[in-house]
Scaffold this motif. Sequence first.
Motif, PDB file in Angstrom:
ATOM      1  N   ASP A 130      -9.442  -5.552  -1.616  1.00 39.18           N
ATOM      2  CA  ASP A 130      -9.579  -5.788  -3.161  1.00 39.18           C
ATOM      3  C   ASP A 130      -9.814  -4.268  -3.850  1.00 39.18           C
ATOM      4  N   ASN A 131     -10.661  -3.562  -3.275  1.00 37.97           N
ATOM      5  CA  ASN A 131     -10.997  -2.266  -4.058  1.00 37.97           C
ATOM      6  C   ASN A 131      -9.532  -1.387  -3.893  1.00 37.97           C
ATOM      7  N   LEU A 132      -9.059  -1.369  -2.743  1.00 37.29           N
ATOM      8  CA  LEU A 132      -7.486  -0.746  -2.646  1.00 37.29           C
ATOM      9  C   LEU A 132      -6.617  -1.125  -3.675  1.00 37.29           C
ATOM     10  N   MET A 133      -6.412  -2.428  -3.666  1.00 40.04           N
ATOM     11  CA  MET A 133      -5.327  -3.161  -4.759  1.00 40.04           C
ATOM     12  C   MET A 133      -5.882  -2.602  -5.903  1.00 40.04           C
ATOM     13  N   GLU A 134      -7.184  -2.637  -6.505  1.00 39.88           N
ATOM     14  CA  GLU A 134      -7.828  -2.404  -7.603  1.00 39.88           C
ATOM     15  C   GLU A 134      -7.137  -1.015  -8.176  1.00 39.88           C
ATOM     16  N   LEU A 135      -7.331   0.060  -7.036  1.00 39.46           N
ATOM     17  CA  LEU A 135      -7.028   1.227  -7.278  1.00 39.46           C
ATOM     18  C   LEU A 135      -5.398   1.498  -7.611  1.00 39.46           C
ATOM     19  N   LEU A 136      -4.625   0.848  -6.783  1.00 42.07           N
ATOM     20  CA  LEU A 136      -3.339   0.994  -6.906  1.00 42.07           C
ATOM     21  C   LEU A 136      -2.727   0.449  -8.416  1.00 42.07           C
ATOM     22  N   ILE A 137      -3.380  -0.893  -8.807  1.00 42.44           N
ATOM     23  CA  ILE A 137      -3.133  -1.546  -9.757  1.00 42.44           C
ATOM     24  C   ILE A 137      -3.421  -0.671 -11.167  1.00 42.44           C
ATOM     25  N   ILE A 138      -4.725  -0.013 -11.222  1.00 38.91           N
ATOM     26  CA  ILE A 138      -4.851   0.755 -12.209  1.00 38.91           C
ATOM     27  C   ILE A 138      -4.175   1.833 -12.551  1.00 38.91           C
ATOM     28  N   SER A 139      -3.735   2.504 -11.081  1.00 42.01           N
ATOM     29  CA  SER A 139      -2.816   3.617 -11.184  1.00 42.01           C
ATOM     30  C   SER A 139      -1.265   3.247 -11.824  1.00 42.01           C
ATOM     31  N   ASP A 140      -1.018   2.086 -11.489  1.00 41.71           N
ATOM     32  CA  ASP A 140       0.496   1.626 -12.031  1.00 41.71           C
ATOM     33  C   ASP A 140       0.233   1.289 -13.762  1.00 41.71           C
ATOM     34  N   ALA A 141      -1.028   0.790 -14.122  1.00 42.66           N
ATOM     35  CA  ALA A 141      -1.237   0.803 -15.513  1.00 42.66           C
ATOM     36  C   ALA A 141      -1.272   1.945 -16.250  1.00 42.66           C
ATOM     37  N   LEU A 142      -1.909   2.932 -15.603  1.00 36.67           N
ATOM     38  CA  LEU A 142      -1.803   4.323 -16.322  1.00 36.67           C
ATOM     39  C   LEU A 142      -0.599   5.052 -16.327  1.00 36.67           C
ATOM     40  N   ARG A 143       0.189   4.712 -15.149  1.00 41.74           N
ATOM     41  CA  ARG A 143       1.325   5.306 -15.236  1.00 41.74           C
ATOM     42  C   ARG A 143       2.603   4.926 -16.243  1.00 41.74           C
ATOM     43  N   ARG A 144       2.425   3.617 -16.378  1.00 47.41           N
ATOM     44  CA  ARG A 144       3.244   2.831 -17.448  1.00 47.41           C
ATOM     45  C   ARG A 144       2.758   2.907 -18.782  1.00 47.41           C
ATOM     46  N   SER A 145       1.582   3.635 -19.044  1.00 52.27           N
ATOM     47  CA  SER A 145       1.133   3.890 -20.064  1.00 52.27           C
ATOM     48  C   SER A 145       1.296   5.429 -20.456  1.00 52.27           C
ATOM     49  N   SER A 146       1.965   6.040 -19.615  1.00 54.13           N
ATOM     50  CA  SER A 146       2.357   7.307 -19.984  1.00 54.13           C
ATOM     51  C   SER A 146       1.356   8.256 -19.738  1.00 54.13           C
ATOM     52  N   ALA A 147       0.339   8.305 -19.069  1.00 53.96           N
ATOM     53  CA  ALA A 147      -0.600   9.481 -18.439  1.00 53.96           C
ATOM     54  C   ALA A 147       0.195  10.501 -17.934  1.00 53.96           C
ATOM     55  N   SER A 148      -0.289  11.738 -18.310  1.00 51.50           N
ATOM     56  CA  SER A 148       0.553  12.964 -17.720  1.00 51.50           C
ATOM     57  C   SER A 148      -0.005  13.289 -16.334  1.00 51.50           C
ATOM     58  N   ARG A 149      -1.043  12.941 -15.963  1.00 50.22           N
ATOM     59  CA  ARG A 149      -1.289  13.011 -14.563  1.00 50.22           C
ATOM     60  C   ARG A 149      -2.298  12.133 -14.061  1.00 50.22           C
ATOM     61  N   ILE A 150      -2.344  11.580 -12.854  1.00 52.23           N
ATOM     62  CA  ILE A 150      -3.235  10.743 -12.179  1.00 52.23           C
ATOM     63  C   ILE A 150      -3.705  11.050 -11.050  1.00 52.23           C
ATOM     64  N   THR A 151      -5.207  11.343 -11.081  1.00 55.58           N
ATOM     65  CA  THR A 151      -5.757  11.790  -9.863  1.00 55.58           C
ATOM     66  C   THR A 151      -6.824  10.693  -9.396  1.00 55.58           C
ATOM     67  N   ALA A 152      -6.528  10.358  -8.034  1.00 53.65           N
ATOM     68  CA  ALA A 152      -7.464   9.294  -7.483  1.00 53.65           C
ATOM     69  C   ALA A 152      -8.729   9.950  -6.872  1.00 53.65           C
ATOM     70  N   VAL A 153      -9.916   9.609  -7.237  1.00 53.64           N
ATOM     71  CA  VAL A 153     -11.128  10.116  -6.894  1.00 53.64           C
ATOM     72  C   VAL A 153     -11.769   9.106  -5.877  1.00 53.64           C
TER      73      VAL A 153
END
Length: 342
Positions: free
Chosen positions: A73-96
């Motif tokens: 569940d936590n892994l999928m949350e991470l991936l889906i949050i990343s996808d949401a940010l990428r599709r919202s035009s974030a300049s860079r995404i770092t996973a902590v």
Amino acid sequence: MPSPDPKIISGNANQPLAQAISRRMSMHRGVKVGLVDARVEVFNDQEIFVEVFENVRGEDMFIVQSTSNPANDNLMELLIISDALRRSSASRITAVIPYFGYARQDRRTKARTPISAKLVANLIANSGIERVLTMDLHAAQIQGFFDIPVDNLYASPIFALDLMHHFQGQMDDVMIVSPDVGGVARARELAQRIKAPLSIVDKRREKAGEVAEMTVIGDVTGKKCIIVDDICDTAGTLCKAAEVLIDAGASEVHAYITHGVLSGPAVDRITKSKLKSLVITDTIEPTQAVKDCANIRIVPTAPMFTQAILNIWNGTSVSSLFDTQTLEPIYEPLYPGLAIDA
């Protein structure tokens, strides 16, 4: 215009750590740096849905999310949050990712088994994440599974500060112990930091999950033994090692573990064991049972992660945080008056 500060968003895995990072970021920057307003929701059929309520176009985004229990569940949350940010035009995404789940599946131990750590690395890289910040990977070579930059922080500088504070005036009696041959490099590194001798507990298994025999390599008579490891899951090996060390003549046994998974009977075992104390970090959000356990103490990682995020955002060195002396002023409120020899 993009914000002049890094932006932090959190999943549900470890909200207290994300909030602590946010508070320390506000202190460093001199302005309020709150968590990005978003909702991470689980539908009735267990699908995960993410909605970000703030504009993140052109922003330098940091997702704070351990892939601890429930790992999937936590892994999928991470991936889906990343996808949401990428599709919202974030300049860079770092996973902590303070605790990187699936790290124990880093090689094929027998025929027809997966290397799940590599699969997870591929999923993370393909989700739009451009950089990973983590702590004490179970195996250092996992960094090579990623085709994106990985910064692997170490808990040993924090543990060194904690040891020098709690064993002040008794450091000559301290001995670092590796609970198995595979963890010798990690234990030796901490031993060198605090100038302490090193011992090893050699364990042999007859089958998975059961330790048949343990032997202490080195003289621990009269020593305050400090067992050092990266993960404590069910605590069976840890409690058995403490018992063997006491039988070998150790005066006290303590343990310093980076990731307190502490599943199943772990807390009960630790409570009843010969361990005088177990020190863990907050890379995994502790359960109430862990917080209530008298001989478990939690040291914060937020000061180190905050500084690492700022260094990544500024384009400065992250490896400077491997040095105990660099961390001393960051952790001074926790260990006041502690002076480290240059």
